[in-house]
Design a protein around this motif. Structure first.
Motif, mmCIF file in Angstrom:
data_model
loop_
_atom_site.group_PDB
_atom_site.id
_atom_site.type_symbol
_atom_site.label_atom_id
_atom_site.label_comp_id
_atom_site.label_asym_id
_atom_site.label_seq_id
_atom_site.Cartn_x
_atom_site.Cartn_y
_atom_site.Cartn_z
ATOM 1 N N GLN A 197 0.835 -1.215 0.000
ATOM 2 C CA GLN A 197 0.000 0.000 0.000
ATOM 3 C C GLN A 197 0.864 1.256 0.000
ATOM 4 O OE1 GLN A 197 -3.324 0.216 2.888
ATOM 5 N NE2 GLN A 197 -2.898 -1.943 3.260
ATOM 6 N N LEU A 198 1.905 1.271 0.854
ATOM 7 C CA LEU A 198 2.770 2.455 0.944
ATOM 8 C C LEU A 198 3.419 2.752 -0.405
ATOM 9 C CD1 LEU A 198 4.575 1.785 4.351
ATOM 10 C CD2 LEU A 198 2.810 3.513 3.910
ATOM 11 N N ALA A 199 3.953 1.708 -1.035
ATOM 12 C CA ALA A 199 4.629 1.916 -2.314
ATOM 13 C C ALA A 199 3.629 2.360 -3.374
ATOM 14 C CB ALA A 199 5.354 0.642 -2.744
ATOM 15 N N GLY A 200 2.427 1.825 -3.306
ATOM 16 C CA GLY A 200 1.381 2.229 -4.256
ATOM 17 C C GLY A 200 1.081 3.717 -4.146
ATOM 18 N N ILE A 201 0.965 4.188 -2.906
ATOM 19 C CA ILE A 201 0.685 5.615 -2.674
ATOM 20 C C ILE A 201 1.850 6.466 -3.193
ATOM 21 C CG2 ILE A 201 0.404 7.365 -0.853
ATOM 22 C CD1 ILE A 201 -0.911 5.023 0.828
ATOM 23 N N ALA A 202 3.069 6.022 -2.876
ATOM 24 C CA ALA A 202 4.257 6.787 -3.296
ATOM 25 C C ALA A 202 4.346 6.848 -4.822
ATOM 26 C CB ALA A 202 5.522 6.164 -2.706
ATOM 27 N N HIS A 203 4.172 5.700 -5.454
ATOM 28 C CA HIS A 203 4.281 5.678 -6.917
ATOM 29 C C HIS A 203 3.203 6.550 -7.564
ATOM 30 C CE1 HIS A 203 6.795 1.744 -6.800
ATOM 31 N NE2 HIS A 203 7.572 2.781 -7.000
ATOM 32 N N GLU A 204 2.005 6.496 -6.990
ATOM 33 C CA GLU A 204 0.919 7.318 -7.520
ATOM 34 C C GLU A 204 1.269 8.806 -7.434
ATOM 35 O OE1 GLU A 204 -3.563 7.437 -6.137
ATOM 36 O OE2 GLU A 204 -2.812 5.389 -6.486
ATOM 37 N N ALA A 205 2.021 9.152 -6.374
ATOM 38 C CA ALA A 205 2.432 10.556 -6.197
ATOM 39 C C ALA A 205 3.687 10.884 -7.010
ATOM 40 C CB ALA A 205 2.669 10.837 -4.716
ATOM 41 N N GLY A 206 4.138 9.927 -7.812
ATOM 42 C CA GLY A 206 5.302 10.178 -8.667
ATOM 43 C C GLY A 206 6.634 9.991 -7.957
ATOM 44 N N MET A 207 6.587 9.377 -6.765
ATOM 45 C CA MET A 207 7.827 9.173 -6.003
ATOM 46 C C MET A 207 8.445 7.821 -6.352
ATOM 47 S SD MET A 207 6.291 10.295 -2.312
ATOM 48 C CE MET A 207 7.830 10.392 -1.384
ATOM 49 N N ALA A 208 9.756 7.724 -6.133
ATOM 50 C CA ALA A 208 10.429 6.427 -6.202
ATOM 51 C C ALA A 208 10.355 5.774 -4.813
ATOM 52 C CB ALA A 208 11.882 6.621 -6.629
ATOM 53 N N THR A 209 10.657 4.474 -4.753
ATOM 54 C CA THR A 209 10.600 3.753 -3.475
ATOM 55 C C THR A 209 11.893 2.966 -3.275
ATOM 56 O OG1 THR A 209 9.501 1.908 -4.587
ATOM 57 C CG2 THR A 209 8.076 3.523 -3.492
ATOM 58 N N HIS A 210 12.373 2.965 -2.039
ATOM 59 C CA HIS A 210 13.643 2.310 -1.716
ATOM 60 C C HIS A 210 13.504 1.521 -0.415
ATOM 61 C CE1 HIS A 210 17.944 1.685 -1.088
ATOM 62 N NE2 HIS A 210 17.888 2.313 0.069
ATOM 63 N N MET A 211 13.968 0.277 -0.422
ATOM 64 C CA MET A 211 13.956 -0.532 0.800
ATOM 65 C C MET A 211 15.372 -0.727 1.323
ATOM 66 S SD MET A 211 12.736 -4.442 1.473
ATOM 67 C CE MET A 211 11.029 -4.067 1.867
ATOM 68 N N ASP A 212 15.576 -0.315 2.587
ATOM 69 C CA ASP A 212 16.804 -0.624 3.311
ATOM 70 C C ASP A 212 16.595 -2.017 3.890
ATOM 71 O OD1 ASP A 212 18.525 -1.094 5.469
ATOM 72 O OD2 ASP A 212 18.617 1.011 6.059
ATOM 73 N N GLY A 213 17.226 -2.997 3.246
ATOM 74 C CA GLY A 213 17.038 -4.390 3.657
ATOM 75 C C GLY A 213 18.234 -4.928 4.430
ATOM 76 N N ALA A 214 18.802 -4.084 5.294
ATOM 77 C CA ALA A 214 19.965 -4.527 6.081
ATOM 78 C C ALA A 214 19.668 -5.886 6.731
ATOM 79 C CB ALA A 214 20.319 -3.490 7.141
ATOM 80 N N ARG A 215 18.428 -6.039 7.232
ATOM 81 C CA ARG A 215 18.027 -7.319 7.859
ATOM 82 C C ARG A 215 16.807 -7.925 7.165
ATOM 83 N NH1 ARG A 215 19.672 -3.982 11.864
ATOM 84 N NH2 ARG A 215 21.573 -4.644 12.944
ATOM 85 N N LEU A 216 16.734 -7.725 5.856
ATOM 86 C CA LEU A 216 15.612 -8.298 5.101
ATOM 87 C C LEU A 216 15.556 -9.817 5.259
ATOM 88 C CD1 LEU A 216 13.255 -8.095 3.081
ATOM 89 C CD2 LEU A 216 14.947 -8.144 1.233
ATOM 90 N N MET A 217 16.710 -10.479 5.266
ATOM 91 C CA MET A 217 16.686 -11.944 5.337
ATOM 92 C C MET A 217 16.185 -12.434 6.706
ATOM 93 S SD MET A 217 17.273 -12.365 2.266
ATOM 94 C CE MET A 217 17.032 -14.143 2.252
ATOM 95 N N ASN A 218 16.347 -11.604 7.750
ATOM 96 C CA ASN A 218 15.737 -11.956 9.032
ATOM 97 C C ASN A 218 14.211 -11.947 8.896
ATOM 98 O OD1 ASN A 218 18.475 -10.513 9.829
ATOM 99 N ND2 ASN A 218 17.942 -11.903 11.487
ATOM 100 N N ALA A 219 13.684 -10.944 8.199
ATOM 101 C CA ALA A 219 12.235 -10.871 7.986
ATOM 102 C C ALA A 219 11.752 -12.070 7.168
ATOM 103 C CB ALA A 219 11.871 -9.562 7.277
ATOM 104 N N VAL A 220 12.537 -12.444 6.160
ATOM 105 C CA VAL A 220 12.164 -13.560 5.277
ATOM 106 C C VAL A 220 12.097 -14.869 6.076
ATOM 107 C CG1 VAL A 220 13.057 -14.988 3.366
ATOM 108 C CG2 VAL A 220 13.040 -12.478 3.177
ATOM 109 N N VAL A 221 13.131 -15.114 6.879
ATOM 110 C CA VAL A 221 13.182 -16.366 7.642
ATOM 111 C C VAL A 221 12.083 -16.391 8.714
ATOM 112 C CG1 VAL A 221 14.603 -17.678 9.280
ATOM 113 C CG2 VAL A 221 15.606 -16.826 7.146
ATOM 114 N N ALA A 222 11.841 -15.248 9.354
ATOM 115 C CA ALA A 222 10.842 -15.214 10.432
ATOM 116 C C ALA A 222 9.416 -15.314 9.894
ATOM 117 C CB ALA A 222 11.005 -13.944 11.259
ATOM 118 N N SER A 223 9.169 -14.739 8.710
ATOM 119 C CA SER A 223 7.790 -14.665 8.205
ATOM 120 C C SER A 223 7.462 -15.744 7.190
ATOM 121 C CB SER A 223 7.556 -13.301 7.540
ATOM 122 O OG SER A 223 8.330 -13.215 6.344
ATOM 123 N N GLY A 224 8.487 -16.322 6.559
ATOM 124 C CA GLY A 224 8.236 -17.272 5.482
ATOM 125 C C GLY A 224 7.844 -16.602 4.173
#
Ligand SMILES: *Cc1c(COP(=O)(O)O)cnc(C)c1O
Length: 352
Positions: free
Chosen positions: A167-194
């Motif tokens: 939803q957040l990225a959808g709103i940003a893109h609609e407003a003409g903004m770019a979107t960036h994810m700081d995934g320093a610990r993205l793999m922790n999120a992946v392993v914890a959430s599946g």
């Protein structure tokens, strides 16, 4: 917010290092993988090991292209420089690493200011984002980039729900903004959430993962995006001195980490939960149940400062970090065993 303890040369050696998952040491097997790496001139695209790592991370994050950089902070700076121009505004959480811990890089390097949104656990809502958007006018700074951290570091390692990110990225893109994810610990999120890394990264124009946190490599991070964005990002990599030579020796450690150190993040999460449960039983400590590998303990009610707690633990060889005026952060990672967690809980109990 981030306040490393001053190094005390008289303190005993650190035997339990909960200061950060950046404290991991490359294992013997990882070093052996580095020894055998095929290498070449990275900035000419001639390092086969870097190329293999970039292809692997691009596929992992579901992007067309990727670039190897020495650090996560450089991934953020290269991405911000690629998406923003001087005078622009970036929207992020007020606790974001790009605000708190990168030396003011967005302001200093890109000339872009970061507007921080409030919210518990490092989160803000789609409504918060909508409310922060201004109609474009000649008076106001162009709002050109949305940045989120998965997981949120100062938010206690909390995992952004996928539908909220979409939803957040959808709103940003609609407003003409770019979107960036700081995934320093993205793999922790992946392993914890599946949930797959590519699913989390999909709503973002650029996303990166760090190899120096729980993945245990000595250096390296990989920034991914469309071929067009990564192509433009290369000029900033070159300008910042992040274009490298025989970097395959480092990329080999990162490839080793992807093969051996991702699934085991589940152990760090189990250790973090056990640590939080143990600390929650101690009078004066307020501890949230961690979703991943970061345990924050608020010590305000103990009548002692976090520095005081940290110094008492340090005298017993246990290193933790102090975050702000009332919190300690304890971080589990591949050099922290279940036994060390029990020792740490006992040390806290004895201090109290
Ligand atoms: C550590 C960290 C970074 C910076 O990564 P380095 O590899 O240390 O430069 C950026 N964002 C977050 C959320 C981090 O925790």
């Amino acid at each position: 917010m981030y306040a490393p303890l001053p190094l005390d040369p008289t303190a005993p050696p650190v035997t339990i290092n909960l200061f950060s998952d950046t404290q991991t040491r490359p294992s013997r097997a990882m070093r052996e993988a580095m020894l055998d790496a095929e290498v070449g001139d990275e900035q000419l695209g001639l390092d086969p090991t870097v190329n293999a790592l970039c292809a692997r991370v691009a596929a992992l994050l579901g992007k067309e292209a990727a670039m190897f950089l020495p650090s996560g902070a450089m991934c953020n700076s290269v991405a911000i420089l690629t998406h923003c121009r001087p005078g622009d505004e970036i929207i992020a959480h007020e606790s974001a690493h790009i605000i708190e811990a990168e030396g003011g890089a967005p302001w200093a390097l890109a000339g872009a200011r970061v507007h921080g949104l409030h919210g518990a656990r490092g989160f803000f809502t789609p409504d918060d984002l909508r409310a922060s958007l201004r109609a474009p006018s000649r008076y106001s700074a162009p709002q050109t980039l949305l940045e989120v951290e998965q997981t949120s570091n100062l938010g206690g390692g909390a995992i952004w729900p996928l539908d909220v990110l979409q939803q957040l990225a959808g709103i940003a893109h609609e407003a003409g903004m770019a979107t960036h994810m700081d995934g320093a610990r993205l793999m922790n999120a992946v392993v914890a959430s599946g949930i797959a890394a590519a699913d989390y990264a999909a709503p973002f124009d650029t996303a990166w993962i760090d190899f120096t946190k729980g993945l245990g490599a000595p250096l390296g991070a990989v920034l991914a995006g469309s071929a067009e964005v990564i192509d433009r990002a290369w000029r900033w990599k070159q300008r910042l001195g992040g274009a490298l030579r025989q970097a395959g020796i480092c990329a080999a450690a990162c490839l080793y980490a992807l093969d051996h150190n991702v699934d085991r993040l589940a152990e760090d999460h189990a250790n973090a939960r056990r640590l939080a449960a143990g600390l929650a039983g101690i009078a004066g400590l307020q501890v949230e149940t961690p979703e991943t590998n970061l345990v924050y303990a608020d010590v305000a009610a103990s009548g002692r400062s976090p520095n005081d707690w940290a110094a008492s633990l340090r005298a017993q060889g246990i290193m933790v970090s102090v975050m702000g005026r009332t919190r300690l952060r304890l971080c589990t990672h591949l050099d922290v065993t279940a036994g060390m967690i029990e020792t740490t809980i006992a040390a806290f109990t004895a201090i109290n």
